[in-house]
Write an enzyme that holds these catalytic residues in place. Structure first.
Site, PDB file in Angstrom:
ATOM      1  N   ASP A  21     -15.099   1.266  -0.986  1.00  0.00           N
ATOM      2  CA  ASP A  21     -15.240   1.262   0.840  1.00  0.00           C
ATOM      3  C   ASP A  21     -16.905   0.998   0.837  1.00  0.00           C
ATOM      4  O   ASP A  21     -17.831   2.187   0.768  1.00  0.00           O
ATOM      5  CB  ASP A  21     -14.575   1.992   1.621  1.00  0.00           C
ATOM      6  CG  ASP A  21     -15.108   0.984   3.348  1.00  0.00           C
ATOM      7  OD1 ASP A  21     -15.269   1.507   3.542  1.00  0.00           O
ATOM      8  OD2 ASP A  21     -13.949   1.518   3.297  1.00  0.00           O
ATOM      9  N   GLU A  72      -1.346  -0.235  -3.350  1.00  0.00           N
ATOM     10  CA  GLU A  72      -1.309   0.092  -3.665  1.00  0.00           C
ATOM     11  C   GLU A  72      -2.230   1.667  -3.567  1.00  0.00           C
ATOM     12  O   GLU A  72      -1.708   2.105  -2.778  1.00  0.00           O
ATOM     13  CB  GLU A  72      -3.112  -0.871  -2.631  1.00  0.00           C
ATOM     14  CG  GLU A  72      -4.399  -0.108  -2.212  1.00  0.00           C
ATOM     15  CD  GLU A  72      -4.534  -0.402  -0.685  1.00  0.00           C
ATOM     16  OE1 GLU A  72      -5.456  -0.256  -0.276  1.00  0.00           O
ATOM     17  OE2 GLU A  72      -4.267  -1.330  -0.600  1.00  0.00           O
ATOM     18  N   ASP A  78       0.895  -1.024  -0.128  1.00  0.00           N
ATOM     19  CA  ASP A  78      -0.081  -0.052  -0.154  1.00  0.00           C
ATOM     20  C   ASP A  78       1.046   1.342  -0.125  1.00  0.00           C
ATOM     21  O   ASP A  78       1.666   1.715   1.168  1.00  0.00           O
ATOM     22  CB  ASP A  78      -0.619  -0.353   1.210  1.00  0.00           C
ATOM     23  CG  ASP A  78      -1.706   0.944   1.235  1.00  0.00           C
ATOM     24  OD1 ASP A  78      -1.931   1.822   0.357  1.00  0.00           O
ATOM     25  OD2 ASP A  78      -2.439   0.804   2.137  1.00  0.00           O
ATOM     26  N   GLU A 114     -10.010   3.524  -2.794  1.00  0.00           N
ATOM     27  CA  GLU A 114     -10.558   3.911  -1.383  1.00  0.00           C
ATOM     28  C   GLU A 114     -10.770   4.677  -0.968  1.00  0.00           C
ATOM     29  O   GLU A 114     -12.130   5.435   0.273  1.00  0.00           O
ATOM     30  CB  GLU A 114      -9.787   3.027  -0.270  1.00  0.00           C
ATOM     31  CG  GLU A 114      -8.357   4.297   0.031  1.00  0.00           C
ATOM     32  CD  GLU A 114      -7.032   2.890   1.027  1.00  0.00           C
ATOM     33  OE1 GLU A 114      -7.192   4.059   1.631  1.00  0.00           O
ATOM     34  OE2 GLU A 114      -6.904   2.036   0.686  1.00  0.00           O
ATOM     35  N   HIS A 136      -0.915   3.738   0.081  1.00  0.00           N
ATOM     36  CA  HIS A 136      -1.725   4.734   0.944  1.00  0.00           C
ATOM     37  C   HIS A 136      -1.702   6.341   0.111  1.00  0.00           C
ATOM     38  O   HIS A 136      -1.728   7.425   0.525  1.00  0.00           O
ATOM     39  CB  HIS A 136      -1.073   4.789   2.509  1.00  0.00           C
ATOM     40  CG  HIS A 136      -1.813   4.863   3.051  1.00  0.00           C
ATOM     41  ND1 HIS A 136      -2.150   5.926   4.172  1.00  0.00           N
ATOM     42  CD2 HIS A 136      -2.343   3.818   3.784  1.00  0.00           C
ATOM     43  CE1 HIS A 136      -2.835   5.677   5.040  1.00  0.00           C
ATOM     44  NE2 HIS A 136      -2.838   4.181   4.975  1.00  0.00           N
ATOM     45  N   HIS A 179     -12.113  -2.328   0.358  1.00  0.00           N
ATOM     46  CA  HIS A 179     -11.375  -1.505   0.918  1.00  0.00           C
ATOM     47  C   HIS A 179     -12.461  -1.862   2.219  1.00  0.00           C
ATOM     48  O   HIS A 179     -13.790  -1.871   2.344  1.00  0.00           O
ATOM     49  CB  HIS A 179     -11.380  -0.516   0.966  1.00  0.00           C
ATOM     50  CG  HIS A 179     -10.830   0.171   2.067  1.00  0.00           C
ATOM     51  ND1 HIS A 179     -10.849   1.241   2.724  1.00  0.00           N
ATOM     52  CD2 HIS A 179      -9.611   0.968   2.260  1.00  0.00           C
ATOM     53  CE1 HIS A 179      -9.836   1.572   3.556  1.00  0.00           C
ATOM     54  NE2 HIS A 179      -8.897   1.226   3.487  1.00  0.00           N
TER      55      HIS A 179
END
Length: 384
Positions: free
Chosen positions: A260, A211, A185, A237, A187, A287
């Protein structure tokens, strides 16, 4: 006619918001409307939706309610409104399933699978000692892991920072071998100039996916990144509707989408996003670093979506201080992980029984989670 007659909201540890919706015939549905770190803001948005629209309405007209909650306001979309809608939508599907004594996936066309693979988080916000943690989780039966790639990273950072990220995934790969998948990730911490360099450095270790390699605001750069790496790219996400996903699907640069279920409009909307993605041969991996109601909602959509690949879940995740995903369930065995999979629940509605007494008890605690604000060495704000 059955009507929505009451609702309650519960802020509970570690950072979750639960919604309880009750109908005139005594049915209760649960949802999880939250933006992590903005629970009080989302709480107010949920109250607006219930007080101004849904109270007194027939709970079974879910599609119509979704459209009214979304289109009924001149301003729409975004994390707060879509998360509020998501939690209400989850609760309505829970009620509908209980009314028909059927799991939600049965009402959506039935199962396309019997179980869904799950992955386990390792390491924390600033990942360290992940090799040992990876070995422990594989010993527990998980066949897929996910880790953060980096801590804070400058827009153009040093070779040492890239090497450190490569060394971390190398330690995990050495610990678990080639049979275990490792998601990495970014992020949103990695700026566009560094994304290609970091992907190139990680490629020898065969990540399962990278990700959110760039922030959603930079999604137009994903095709260029995809042209420079063979690693599957995942994102989504921080995208909240099918309209947010439309362009990345059309661009053909994303291999896995990660909406999500508590942020992207709930079961109703993510089911549509999943179908859109299937038309582009893009996999679904919802997510879910959240609570049991969000996870149950995810699994219901996974069950009836052919392109569902794997499911995130928050057991033992580093955020879960003061509460964990199984604590709020009357029967935690519904989420038993066996050989890296979880069976699709067969109970009515979302397939879980919330321990309401425990929820009320925990809601008495002070819950005030906010993500940290990181800064670079020069004092400027860093992406968390």
């Amino acid at each position: 006619m059955t009507k929505v007659v009451d609702y309650e909201l519960f802020e509970v540890p570690p950072r979750w918001l639960f919604l309880r919706v009750e109908t005139s015939d005594g049915l209760v549905g649960w949802g999880e409307p939250v933006v992590e770190g903005r629970s009080k803001t989302v709480r107010t948005a949920v109250e607006e939706l219930l007080d101004n629209y849904l109270l007194g309405e027939d709970p079974h007209r879910i599609e119509d309610h979704w459209q009214a909650m979304y289109r009924g306001g001149f301003y729409r979309g975004g994390p707060i409104l879509m998360s509020a809608i998501a939690g209400v939508d989850q609760a309505l599907w829970d009620i509908k399933g209980k009314a028909f004594d059927a799991p939600v996936h049965q009402l959506l066309g039935g199962r396309a699978r019997d179980r869904i693979r799950v992955y386990q988080w390792i390491g924390g916000d600033r990942p360290a000692d992940v090799g040992e943690a990876a070995g422990e989780k594989v010993d527990e039966g998980f066949t897929a892991l996910k880790m953060n790639a980096t801590s804070e990273m400058r827009s153009v950072d040093t070779p040492a920072s890239v090497q450190a990220a490569a060394d971390r995934i190398a330690s995990v790969r050495e610990a678990v071998g080639p049979e275990v998948d490792i998601g990495v990730d970014f992020h949103g911490r990695v700026a566009k100039p560094m994304a290609k360099r970091l992907a190139s450095a990680l490629e020898p270790y065969d990540p399962f996916f990278i990700e959110e390699p760039v922030l959603p605001e930079q999604n137009e750069s994903l095709p260029d990144l995809a042209a420079h790496t063979s690693i599957p790219i995942a994102t989504g996400e921080r995208m909240f509707s099918r309209w947010d996903f439309k362009q990345v699907l059309a661009d053909g640069a994303v291999d896995i989408i990660q909406p999500d279920l508590s942020h992207a409009g709930g079961i109703t909307e993510v089911r549509k996003i999943a179908s859109m993605a299937e038309a582009y041969d893009v996999a679904l991996a919802p997510h879910c670093p959240l609570g049991p109601i969000a996870l149950a909602s995810c699994i219901q959509v996974d069950a009836c979506s052919h392109n569902a690949l794997i499911q995130e879940q928050s057991l033992d995740i580093h955020y879960n201080e003061g509460g964990d995903v199984l604590d709020y369930l009357a029967d935690p065995d519904v989420f038993t992980y066996d050989e890296g999979y979880v069976d699709v629940p067969t109970g009515p509605g979302l397939g879980i029984e919330v321990n309401e007494e425990y929820v009320r008890e925990q809601a008495e605690r002070d819950v005030d989670w906010h993500n940290p604000v990181w800064r670079h060495d020069d004092g400027s704000v860093a992406e968390w």
